[in-house]
Design a protein around this motif. Sequence first.
Motif, PDB file in Angstrom:
ATOM      1  N   GLY A 185       0.725  -1.160   0.020  1.00  0.00           N
ATOM      2  CA  GLY A 185      -0.114  -0.185  -0.108  1.00  0.00           C
ATOM      3  C   GLY A 185       0.770   1.382   0.149  1.00  0.00           C
ATOM      4  O   GLY A 185       0.747   2.006   0.862  1.00  0.00           O
ATOM      5  N   TYR A 188      -0.401   4.885   0.783  1.00  0.00           N
ATOM      6  CA  TYR A 188      -0.661   5.391   1.983  1.00  0.00           C
ATOM      7  C   TYR A 188       0.593   6.302   2.485  1.00  0.00           C
ATOM      8  O   TYR A 188       0.470   7.192   3.159  1.00  0.00           O
ATOM      9  N   ALA A 221      -4.343   8.314   7.058  1.00  0.00           N
ATOM     10  CA  ALA A 221      -4.767   7.275   6.197  1.00  0.00           C
ATOM     11  C   ALA A 221      -6.240   6.625   6.889  1.00  0.00           C
ATOM     12  O   ALA A 221      -6.245   6.407   8.046  1.00  0.00           O
ATOM     13  N   ALA A 243      -7.599   3.317   6.272  1.00  0.00           N
ATOM     14  CA  ALA A 243      -7.007   1.997   5.656  1.00  0.00           C
ATOM     15  C   ALA A 243      -7.586   0.685   6.228  1.00  0.00           C
ATOM     16  O   ALA A 243      -8.077   0.658   7.416  1.00  0.00           O
ATOM     17  N   ALA A 260      -1.002  -2.798   4.891  1.00  0.00           N
ATOM     18  CA  ALA A 260      -1.422  -1.433   5.589  1.00  0.00           C
ATOM     19  C   ALA A 260      -0.807  -1.331   7.000  1.00  0.00           C
ATOM     20  O   ALA A 260      -0.456  -0.330   7.273  1.00  0.00           O
ATOM     21  N   VAL A 278       0.190   1.997   8.651  1.00  0.00           N
ATOM     22  CA  VAL A 278      -0.629   2.930   9.251  1.00  0.00           C
ATOM     23  C   VAL A 278      -0.865   2.288  10.627  1.00  0.00           C
ATOM     24  O   VAL A 278      -1.067   1.077  10.986  1.00  0.00           O
ATOM     25  N   GLY A 307      -3.314   7.147  11.382  1.00  0.00           N
ATOM     26  CA  GLY A 307      -4.623   7.032  10.573  1.00  0.00           C
ATOM     27  C   GLY A 307      -5.434   5.939  11.387  1.00  0.00           C
ATOM     28  O   GLY A 307      -5.464   5.889  12.417  1.00  0.00           O
TER      29      GLY A 307
END
Length: 351
Positions: free
Chosen positions: A256, A259, A269, A271, A277, A281, A287
């Motif tokens: 990802g 991101y 993000a 996500a 991810a 994140v 995020g």
Amino acid sequence: MTLYGSLDERSGGFRYDRRLVEELRAGGDAVEVVELPWRSYPCGLLDNGSRRLRDRLDVDVDVMVQDELAHPSLVRTNRHLPYPIVSIVHHLRASERRRLAPLYRAVERRYLDTVDAVVCTSTVTRDVVTGLGVDGDATVVAPPAGDRFDPAIGATTIHERAHEDPLRIVFVGNVTPRKGLDSLMTGLAAADTDAELTVVGRALDEDYVAGVRRTVAERGLTDRVRFAGELSDADLAATLQASHVLAVPSHYEGFGIVYLEGMSFGLPAIASRAGGATDIVTDGETGLLVDPDVPTSIARAIETLAGDRDRLAEMGQAARHRYERHPDWGETTARVRQLLESVAATAEVTK
């Protein structure tokens, strides 16, 4: 390096392959690129009986790097090749929710049996690869760098932007079911906020896009959703600069990189919990992680960020700091080069 399609294609996986080739060449390595034509899965499997393909892959190299995306054409072909093979796995097809996932898992397991080592773009991908029988000592995690734009943006800009209304969300990615745009639309409609959404990306599934557009019309989102299509790097950078949040609730991402690119602009993000991810994140810090199958979780994430702008600013700054700590292409290439040299040296000793 062997791959499907052209090294010049714009998706994250191709950008990774292209940049790796550039960095290896810049370091003095000779890299030959073998671009195979895109194939449907059945036709790719039939390639394994092709003498023409074997002849094309009969090149004089110390080690062959393959993008795992081309595995259908290579699953048996590899057994006839005279050099060691290292596969780059962005994410496995079997990791996606597909009707034929058991078949893909079986084929990918056999493909991985034919390679000497694997480059994984995330720890999650490495876990999946080792779960299919690859020796963990024959893998390396070498994530892509997210410095495609590398904008100069400070804490003051991030803070001031966070307090602008309405909340501006951007989705960046090929518009396909895996990316979760339909869930994002449903979540946006359910959120108790007037947030706006810009959709950036190429429409690869026209029926799916038509369904998303129907959702926009039926949920009364026409004035709040803009489909921008594909954008140049300059226009995409401007769109990210003007946004508050990057939202791509994919059903699965091998890594990802989008991101990370969003984080370079100080964008937290929204996500998915599924896939790579989670390497980038941190839920509640850089995020919010959501279940892409539960649009209400996406709605709650949107409401959280829209309703607390001080927190949005803090998360934006944390996202930027996370981007700044991420390995650059030099470090990523060094990890890959070390693995390639080890594989080549082992092959030389065993000759």
